[in-house]
Motif scaffolding. Sequence first.
Motif, mmCIF file in Angstrom:
data_model
loop_
_atom_site.group_PDB
_atom_site.id
_atom_site.type_symbol
_atom_site.label_atom_id
_atom_site.label_comp_id
_atom_site.label_asym_id
_atom_site.label_seq_id
_atom_site.Cartn_x
_atom_site.Cartn_y
_atom_site.Cartn_z
ATOM 1 N N ILE A 3 5.270 0.039 -9.486
ATOM 2 C CA ILE A 3 4.215 -0.960 -9.715
ATOM 3 C C ILE A 3 4.819 -2.357 -9.849
ATOM 4 O O ILE A 3 4.307 -3.321 -9.270
ATOM 5 N N ARG A 4 5.929 -2.476 -10.582
ATOM 6 C CA ARG A 4 6.597 -3.779 -10.725
ATOM 7 C C ARG A 4 7.048 -4.323 -9.366
ATOM 8 O O ARG A 4 6.908 -5.504 -9.074
ATOM 9 N N GLY A 51 0.819 -1.208 0.000
ATOM 10 C CA GLY A 51 0.000 0.000 0.000
ATOM 11 C C GLY A 51 0.850 1.255 0.000
ATOM 12 O O GLY A 51 0.595 2.199 -0.762
ATOM 13 N N SER A 52 1.879 1.262 0.828
ATOM 14 C CA SER A 52 2.785 2.406 0.893
ATOM 15 C C SER A 52 3.513 2.613 -0.429
ATOM 16 O O SER A 52 3.649 3.735 -0.921
ATOM 17 N N ARG A 53 3.955 1.525 -1.012
ATOM 18 C CA ARG A 53 4.676 1.612 -2.285
ATOM 19 C C ARG A 53 3.762 2.127 -3.400
ATOM 20 O O ARG A 53 4.150 2.984 -4.182
ATOM 21 N N LEU A 54 2.546 1.606 -3.475
ATOM 22 C CA LEU A 54 1.625 2.054 -4.521
ATOM 23 C C LEU A 54 1.239 3.516 -4.324
ATOM 24 O O LEU A 54 1.127 4.266 -5.295
ATOM 25 N N MET A 103 3.726 -8.658 -3.894
ATOM 26 C CA MET A 103 2.468 -9.390 -3.786
ATOM 27 C C MET A 103 2.690 -10.883 -4.079
ATOM 28 O O MET A 103 2.178 -11.742 -3.364
ATOM 29 N N ARG A 104 3.476 -11.182 -5.087
ATOM 30 C CA ARG A 104 3.783 -12.586 -5.404
ATOM 31 C C ARG A 104 4.515 -13.255 -4.251
ATOM 32 O O ARG A 104 4.269 -14.413 -3.928
ATOM 33 N N THR A 105 5.427 -12.523 -3.638
ATOM 34 C CA THR A 105 6.186 -13.073 -2.520
ATOM 35 C C THR A 105 5.271 -13.354 -1.336
ATOM 36 O O THR A 105 5.393 -14.392 -0.681
#
Length: 181
Positions: free
Chosen positions: A23-24, A4-7, A30-32
Amino acid sequence: DDIGSRLLSGLYQPDLQQTKHVIRQSIADMRTIISGMTGAGVALDVTLASLQQEIAQRLCDSGIALNWSTNLDDGSITLNYQTYKNYISIMRELLSNLIKHAHASTVSINITCTHNLLVTTLNDNGSGFDLEQATSSNQQGHGLHNLKQRLQVLKGSIEVQPVSVQNVPHGTQLCLRIPLS
């Protein structure tokens, strides 16, 4: 929280390439997280490649040069989610402190993994740092406290050595040691 912070920071990036990068990174995080929830481990070499990109970008944005090297015994080392998450958080905290306080122009990071021991050495050419003094004084923020807690969970350790040239502070060397099962 990290995603959330990153986005949120990605929304305010002035450059489209930076937004895409954020975004990448969020997708990779998220995958991790999903891998961690399913019990699958995270490959150390993939973790380090992603970490190198993130650190290089943050240091570049701060005008600090990066020298990065890794030496892994085995390319098939897998971190469990707890180790991955704590290690990444420790590295992010150390980097944030370095950017904010070290006044460095160069950072060298060397990561080795031999005999199930992950050793990360960070050297900077900044103004120096005394972990014992910062820990014993009232200046200790949440970052150092969180760092110590994460290391306890991992049964790891940190060693901090001030670097001086002719008795003049000339940087800091931090060495993290984290046993891997």
